[in-house]
Enzyme design. Structure first.
Site, PDB file in Angstrom:
ATOM      1  N   ALA A  58       0.860  -1.176   0.000  1.00 16.46           N
ATOM      2  CA  ALA A  58       0.000   0.000   0.000  1.00 16.46           C
ATOM      3  C   ALA A  58       0.899   1.229   0.000  1.00 16.46           C
ATOM      4  CB  ALA A  58      -0.894  -0.022   1.228  1.00 16.46           C
ATOM      5  N   GLU A  98      -0.516  -9.382  -0.407  1.00 22.78           N
ATOM      6  CA  GLU A  98      -1.920  -9.694  -0.094  1.00 22.78           C
ATOM      7  C   GLU A  98      -2.776  -9.685  -1.363  1.00 22.78           C
ATOM      8  OE1 GLU A  98      -1.945  -6.578   2.953  1.00 22.78           O
ATOM      9  OE2 GLU A  98      -2.603  -8.105   4.376  1.00 22.78           O
ATOM     10  N   GLY A 143       0.726  -5.071   1.107  1.00 23.30           N
ATOM     11  CA  GLY A 143      -0.519  -5.155   0.349  1.00 23.30           C
ATOM     12  C   GLY A 143      -0.314  -5.773  -1.025  1.00 23.30           C
ATOM     13  N   GLU A 193       5.073  -5.069   6.998  1.00 28.16           N
ATOM     14  CA  GLU A 193       4.358  -3.960   7.663  1.00 28.16           C
ATOM     15  C   GLU A 193       4.869  -3.697   9.069  1.00 28.16           C
ATOM     16  OE1 GLU A 193       2.898  -6.434   5.965  1.00 28.16           O
ATOM     17  OE2 GLU A 193       1.188  -5.694   4.805  1.00 28.16           O
TER      18      GLU A 193
HETATM   19  N1  CO8 Z   1       4.590   3.077  -0.821  1.00 29.79           N
HETATM   20  C1  CO8 Z   1       4.985   4.219  -1.418  1.00 29.79           C
HETATM   21  N2  CO8 Z   1       6.120   4.352  -2.128  1.00 29.79           N
HETATM   22  C2  CO8 Z   1       6.896   3.259  -2.257  1.00 29.79           C
HETATM   23  C3  CO8 Z   1       6.562   2.030  -1.666  1.00 29.79           C
HETATM   24  C4  CO8 Z   1       5.339   1.958  -0.907  1.00 29.79           C
HETATM   25  N3  CO8 Z   1       4.888   0.816  -0.337  1.00 29.79           N
HETATM   26  N4  CO8 Z   1       7.530   1.135  -1.947  1.00 29.79           N
HETATM   27  C5  CO8 Z   1       8.440   1.777  -2.702  1.00 29.79           C
HETATM   28  N5  CO8 Z   1       8.073   3.055  -2.882  1.00 29.79           N
HETATM   29  C6  CO8 Z   1       8.767   4.112  -3.643  1.00 29.79           C
HETATM   30  C7  CO8 Z   1       9.982   4.635  -2.874  1.00 29.79           C
HETATM   31  O1  CO8 Z   1       9.589   5.598  -1.926  1.00 29.79           O
HETATM   32  C8  CO8 Z   1      10.802   5.200  -3.998  1.00 29.79           C
HETATM   33  O2  CO8 Z   1      10.272   6.442  -4.368  1.00 29.79           O
HETATM   34  P1  CO8 Z   1      11.281   7.683  -4.665  1.00 29.79           P
HETATM   35  O3  CO8 Z   1      12.106   7.232  -5.844  1.00 29.79           O
HETATM   36  O4  CO8 Z   1      10.358   8.810  -4.994  1.00 29.79           O
HETATM   37  O5  CO8 Z   1      12.092   7.863  -3.460  1.00 29.79           O
HETATM   38  C9  CO8 Z   1      10.533   4.239  -5.160  1.00 29.79           C
HETATM   39  O6  CO8 Z   1       9.304   3.547  -4.823  1.00 29.79           O
HETATM   40  C10 CO8 Z   1      11.615   3.189  -5.326  1.00 29.79           C
HETATM   41  O7  CO8 Z   1      11.794   2.564  -4.074  1.00 29.79           O
HETATM   42  P2  CO8 Z   1      13.237   2.394  -3.385  1.00 29.79           P
HETATM   43  O8  CO8 Z   1      14.136   3.519  -3.759  1.00 29.79           O
HETATM   44  O9  CO8 Z   1      13.012   2.157  -1.929  1.00 29.79           O
HETATM   45  O10 CO8 Z   1      13.722   1.068  -4.125  1.00 29.79           O
HETATM   46  P3  CO8 Z   1      14.730  -0.032  -3.578  1.00 29.79           P
HETATM   47  O11 CO8 Z   1      14.987  -0.932  -4.744  1.00 29.79           O
HETATM   48  O12 CO8 Z   1      15.884   0.588  -2.892  1.00 29.79           O
HETATM   49  O13 CO8 Z   1      13.907  -0.850  -2.448  1.00 29.79           O
HETATM   50  C11 CO8 Z   1      11.974  -1.980  -1.569  1.00 29.79           C
HETATM   51  C12 CO8 Z   1      12.792  -1.611  -2.821  1.00 29.79           C
HETATM   52  C13 CO8 Z   1      12.767  -2.917  -0.674  1.00 29.79           C
HETATM   53  C14 CO8 Z   1      10.708  -2.687  -2.039  1.00 29.79           C
HETATM   54  C15 CO8 Z   1      11.622  -0.713  -0.762  1.00 29.79           C
HETATM   55  O14 CO8 Z   1      11.069   0.249  -1.668  1.00 29.79           O
HETATM   56  C16 CO8 Z   1      10.631  -0.919   0.328  1.00 29.79           C
HETATM   57  O15 CO8 Z   1      10.961  -1.430   1.377  1.00 29.79           O
HETATM   58  N6  CO8 Z   1       9.346  -0.517   0.113  1.00 29.79           N
HETATM   59  C17 CO8 Z   1       8.308  -0.583   1.112  1.00 29.79           C
HETATM   60  C18 CO8 Z   1       7.804  -2.001   1.297  1.00 29.79           C
HETATM   61  C19 CO8 Z   1       6.744  -2.037   2.381  1.00 29.79           C
HETATM   62  O16 CO8 Z   1       6.994  -1.723   3.522  1.00 29.79           O
HETATM   63  N7  CO8 Z   1       5.517  -2.447   2.033  1.00 29.79           N
HETATM   64  C20 CO8 Z   1       4.412  -2.539   2.930  1.00 29.79           C
HETATM   65  C21 CO8 Z   1       3.614  -1.275   2.922  1.00 29.79           C
HETATM   66  S1  CO8 Z   1       2.304  -1.254   4.134  1.00 29.79           S
HETATM   67  C22 CO8 Z   1       1.083  -2.201   3.424  1.00 29.79           C
HETATM   68  O17 CO8 Z   1       1.194  -2.673   2.329  1.00 29.79           O
HETATM   69  C23 CO8 Z   1      -0.143  -2.411   4.221  1.00 29.79           C
HETATM   70  C24 CO8 Z   1      -1.235  -3.033   3.382  1.00 29.79           C
HETATM   71  C25 CO8 Z   1      -2.561  -2.939   4.108  1.00 29.79           C
HETATM   72  C26 CO8 Z   1      -3.715  -2.975   3.123  1.00 29.79           C
HETATM   73  C27 CO8 Z   1      -5.003  -2.851   3.849  1.00 29.79           C
HETATM   74  C28 CO8 Z   1      -6.210  -2.807   2.921  1.00 29.79           C
HETATM   75  C29 CO8 Z   1      -7.512  -3.045   3.580  1.00 29.79           C
END
Ligand code: CO8
Length: 258
Positions: A65, A112, A109, A132
């Site tokens: 998400a 999921e 998400g 998360e």
């Molecule tokens: N949300 C927003 N932006 C994101 C997300 C995210 N989940 N993941 C990556 N991005 C963005 C980064 O901020 C970055 O943007 P920018 O270039 O503007 O800085 C761009 O994508 C590229 O990401 P990275 O530079 O971080 O890329 P890396 O290759 O270094 O790392 C990773 C990749 C490991 C995937 C890293 O981006 C990461 O850890 N992302 C977050 C993963 C995460 O924590 N996901 C869980 C989110 S919470 C959730 O999903 C709850 C769901 C609940 C749903 C409920 C519905 C009812």
């Protein structure tokens, strides 16, 4: 409807939806989820579509998400369902099969969402996880429910509590994904599977999906009884007559989805 966050294509009887926010690793915001719901609903209603494929790009299926969008939500924002929750249930209501074709990250998400699909075909670079907990929150779209059913309690606890990622080999070994293929073959594999499904009798396909999903909602004897009723129901279809006649006549069946 004009889509800004997804790409929608039709290939014969297969509907393809690509999540398309590459700069944000396909982070799932409300607008994307609204668009996805609309596209899935249209494919589900379209008689000409027999199977749906949901995918991202080579780097990410979806990295979760959208953290930026939800960072400042209050409890009431999310509890009332105005944000995040309201549009995450569309996929569950789709009656035709949905295959997730996953390359790269399927996190939070994103994992999921892939698990809400009927099965997952993974590229060898796929990474699955529920990280998360690192954000001070927890899975909210079925991660703590579907993951243990798919991969066992031990592995679900491990993934959700440590936030570690699982690669494609481990995901296949533990039952989360049905096949792993080289990344460059992912879409061919998924589209071939979807075409195969779409060539079958659609009512039968829908009954099988419904019956397998029932296995998660009820006891074995109730489920077997449910399956038996649907099996009996196939004898009311023209496609069952055609399928068995074609076998006996040593020819391919020509299903009319009736
Ligand atoms: N949300 C927003 N932006 C994101 C997300 C995210 N989940 N993941 C990556 N991005 C963005 C980064 O901020 C970055 O943007 P920018 O270039 O503007 O800085 C761009 O994508 C590229 O990401 P990275 O530079 O971080 O890329 P890396 O290759 O270094 O790392 C990773 C990749 C490991 C995937 C890293 O981006 C990461 O850890 N992302 C977050 C993963 C995460 O924590 N996901 C869980 C989110 S919470 C959730 O999903 C709850 C769901 C609940 C749903 C409920 C519905 C009812």
């Amino acid at each position: 409807m004009q889509y800004e966050n997804i790409l929608v294509e039709t290939h014969g009887r297969v509907g393809l939806v690509r999540l398309n926010r590459p700069k944000a690793l396909n982070a799932l915001n409300d607008q994307l989820m609204d668009e996805l719901g609309a596209a899935l609903r249209l494919f589900d209603q379209d008689e000409a579509i027999g199977c749906i494929v949901l995918t991202g790009n080579e780097k990410a299926f979806a990295a979760g998400a959208d953290i930026g969008a939800m960072a400042n939500y209050s409890y009431m924002d999310v509890f009332k369902g105005e944000y995040i929750t309201r549009n995450w249930e569309h996929l569950r209501r789709v009656r035709k099969p949905v295959i997730a074709a996953v390359a790269g990250y399927a996190l939070g998400g994103g994992c999921e969402l892939a698990m809400m699909c009927d099965f997952i075909i993974a590229a060898d670079n796929a990474k699955f996880g529920q990280p998360e907990i690192k954000l001070g929150t927890m899975p909210g779209a079925g991660g703590t429910q579907r993951l243990p059913r798919a991969v066992s309690k031990a592995k679900a606890m491990d993934l959700c509590l440590t936030a570690r990622m699982m690669d494609a080999v481990e995901a296949e070994r533990s039952g989360l994904v049905s096949r792993v293929v080289p990344a460059e073959k992912l879409m061919d594999e998924a589209m071939n599977a979807a075409n195969t499904i779409a060539s079958m009798s659609l009512p039968t396909v829908m009954m099988i999906k419904e019956s397998i999903n029932r296995a998660y909602e009820t006891t074995l004897s109730e489920g077997v009884q449910y399956e038996r009723r649907l099996f009996h129901g196939t004898f009311a279809t023209e496609d069952q007559k055609e399928g068995m006649k074609a076998f006996l006549e040593k020819r391919l069946p020509s299903f009319r989805n009736l």
